[in-house]
Design a protein around this motif. Sequence first.
Motif, short mmCIF file in Angstrom:
data_model
loop_
_atom_site.label_atom_id
_atom_site.label_comp_id
_atom_site.label_asym_id
_atom_site.label_seq_id
_atom_site.Cartn_x
_atom_site.Cartn_y
_atom_site.Cartn_z
N PHE A 94 25.77 3.53 3.75
CA PHE A 94 24.84 4.16 2.81
C PHE A 94 23.42 3.85 3.26
N ALA A 95 22.48 4.56 2.66
CA ALA A 95 21.07 4.28 2.95
C ALA A 95 20.36 4.06 1.62
N TYR A 96 19.04 4.06 1.65
CA TYR A 96 18.28 3.84 0.42
C TYR A 96 17.17 4.86 0.30
N GLN A 97 16.77 5.11 -0.95
CA GLN A 97 15.55 5.85 -1.24
C GLN A 97 14.56 4.78 -1.70
N VAL A 98 13.45 4.63 -1.00
CA VAL A 98 12.59 3.46 -1.25
C VAL A 98 11.17 3.84 -1.59
N GLU A 99 10.56 3.01 -2.40
CA GLU A 99 9.11 3.11 -2.55
C GLU A 99 8.56 2.37 -1.33
N ARG A 100 7.85 3.06 -0.49
CA ARG A 100 7.46 2.47 0.80
C ARG A 100 6.53 1.27 0.64
N ARG A 129 0.87 -1.19 0.00
CA ARG A 129 0.00 0.00 0.00
C ARG A 129 0.91 1.24 0.00
N PHE A 130 0.38 2.33 -0.57
CA PHE A 130 1.18 3.56 -0.63
C PHE A 130 1.46 4.08 0.79
N HIS A 131 2.67 4.61 0.99
CA HIS A 131 2.98 5.34 2.22
C HIS A 131 4.03 6.37 1.90
N ILE A 132 3.95 7.53 2.50
CA ILE A 132 4.99 8.54 2.32
C ILE A 132 6.12 8.26 3.32
N GLY A 133 7.33 8.78 3.02
CA GLY A 133 8.48 8.56 3.92
C GLY A 133 9.53 7.71 3.22
N GLU A 134 10.10 8.25 2.13
CA GLU A 134 10.85 7.40 1.20
C GLU A 134 12.36 7.48 1.33
N SER A 135 12.86 8.48 2.08
CA SER A 135 14.31 8.65 2.18
C SER A 135 14.78 8.12 3.53
N LEU A 136 15.71 7.17 3.52
CA LEU A 136 16.11 6.52 4.77
C LEU A 136 17.50 6.98 5.20
N LEU A 137 17.91 6.59 6.41
CA LEU A 137 19.17 7.05 6.98
C LEU A 137 20.17 5.90 7.17
N PRO A 138 21.47 6.19 7.00
CA PRO A 138 22.46 5.11 7.15
C PRO A 138 22.53 4.55 8.57
N ALA A 193 3.62 7.43 18.61
CA ALA A 193 4.06 8.18 19.78
C ALA A 193 4.22 9.67 19.44
N PHE A 194 4.92 9.96 18.32
CA PHE A 194 5.13 11.35 17.92
C PHE A 194 5.64 11.42 16.50
N PHE A 195 5.45 12.57 15.88
CA PHE A 195 6.13 12.87 14.62
C PHE A 195 6.48 14.34 14.63
N ILE A 196 7.73 14.65 14.24
CA ILE A 196 8.15 16.05 14.29
C ILE A 196 8.19 16.66 12.90
N ASP A 197 9.01 16.10 12.02
CA ASP A 197 9.14 16.72 10.69
C ASP A 197 9.90 15.78 9.77
N PRO A 198 9.60 15.84 8.46
CA PRO A 198 10.36 15.00 7.53
C PRO A 198 11.75 15.55 7.19
N LEU A 199 12.11 16.75 7.69
CA LEU A 199 13.31 17.46 7.22
C LEU A 199 14.57 16.58 7.19
N TYR A 200 14.88 15.85 8.24
CA TYR A 200 16.11 15.05 8.23
C TYR A 200 15.82 13.58 8.02
N SER A 201 14.71 13.27 7.40
CA SER A 201 14.37 11.89 7.02
C SER A 201 14.51 10.93 8.20
N SER A 202 14.05 11.35 9.35
CA SER A 202 14.30 10.54 10.54
C SER A 202 13.10 9.69 10.96
#
Length: 479
Positions: free
Chosen positions: A115-121, A47-56, A310-319
């Motif tokens: 490295f990390a990945y850019q993913v289709e969620r 299913r579609f989900h936003i949040g595609e840039s991951l962290l190393p 629990a919480f969400f702050i911002d997508p800025l640092y892909s966290s």
Amino acid sequence: MIQQAGTGAERERVVVIGGGPGGATAAAFLAMKGLAPLLLERERFPRFHIGESLLPASQAVWERLGIAEPLQHSGYTFKFGGRFAVGRSRKDDEALSATGTFSNIPPGYATPRPFAYQVERAVFDKQLLEHATACGARVREASVRRVLFEGERAVGVEVLDADGVTRTIRCELVIDASGRYAVTARQRGLLELDPVVQTSACFAHYHGVSRDDGALQGYFNGYYVEHGWVWFIPLAGDVMSVGLVQNKPACDRWSNDARVELERVLGRHAYMRKRFAKARSSSKARMFRDLAYRSRSFAGPGWLAVGDAAFFIDPLYSSGVHTALLMGEAAAEAAAASLEHGGCAKPLHAYERRFEKYYRFTRGYICSVYKILRTHSAATAYTWVPGVLFNNLDHPLIRPVTRFLNGYFEEHHGFALMARASMEAAAFAAGTLARWTGWGSWERFEAEGGEDSEPLLLDAPARELPAPRRASARMPVAR
Ligand SMILES: Cc1cc2nc3c(=O)[nH]c(=O)nc-3n(C[C@H](O)[C@H](O)[C@H](O)COP(=O)(O)OP(=O)(O)OC[C@H]3O[C@@H](n4cnc5c(N)ncnc54)[C@H](O)[C@@H]3O)c2cc1C
């Protein structure tokens, strides 16, 4: 048909609500500890989900999960770093930029896979959930209607199963990983919106957006704009995820049309616009309002909240995904420890304390960034210092920044406090100057670029992706 609690109720040790990254990780770690949880997921994957840039930094969790190797060979875009840029003028083809490369992460922090990945969620989340099943978790398609409480203690869940029957499942512990739906926090009236980070986002997928060459093609690209920023996330198959995030007051001026708002900003800036010369849109555009919120509590007797529940702050640092993975692993540890000692509350309190600190610390940093983004001159300085003064973060003095921005948030409280202090001072000085003289303000930056004569507005795709079932894009406010 409703099957009542009490007689005939199913019994489990641990129930996990939600099969996103947080729930799948918690379930996999619990299964590895021999606790084989029942995971309830309302959507049919993929299913579609936003949040595609991951962290190393997530690589360490994936190694422990035993999925690092398969992820590397799954065809995701390799992400070796990120670049943030700010325009000197709207008409300029090139923007001032600062590039952070993961190879700058100092030894001792880098994992065997730096490295990390850019993913289709849709693909990534399914892979994680299948891994949880392979580890021994049991996954069931069912929507959790509510968490059952006896006094303050969670004792089970009421679910609507795929066959349309409402059933009761009693358990010793509930791990709520239901994302922005935040089943437990919503039910208990614990949700609150952030008073400073009051951002909204609109985003879509495009084909044919230009990319850099070589390893740079997989980098995350961010462009600072008035009170916010734009993301370019290169996915596999020539798909580019593009999104706009703006804080109040800028996002208050948005209409309800996500495509218009996103493409207006893309079209206004020459350095973004030129990347769309051969582009066509390939998905519907979506809008999320009120991105930042928290639950006043992350744990209680018999329950724990993980990730966006629990919480969400911002997508800025892909966290977001990394945070969900960290919390999923920690929740499994806390749940196992609690069950081992007859439902003891101590590990649950320790979990809550750890992530309360994590939340306050990362939120503080993000708040300072949005203060910086209130003026164009401060955003320029924020880009110029790491990009030019510190040679794209490749300087021993500033390497903690690279580490911090790549997910090692907990290790760098001291550094981030210093960075925050200087950012707050710069934001205050730039803001005061802009108010008195207009110099360095976004208003002047926008006006100097001339009229908004050519909005981008690409044709909408002939067949748009269906919206996720039962999903409400707007974050409902706790009452
Ligand atoms: C605009 C935007 C951009 C973002 N960009 C990034 C990014 O680039 N990188 C990044 O790391 N993060 C990003 N994020 C954040 C990221 O999407 C989330 O932090 C992450 O998905 C959290 O994972 P989770 O497992 O906690 O929740 P989710 O991934 O939301 O999973 C929750 C699951 O629970 C299920 N569920 C919900 N309610 C119920 C119920 N009642 N019963 C059963 N199942 C239920 C849902 O169907 C869903 O599958 C972004 C977020 C936004 C809003």
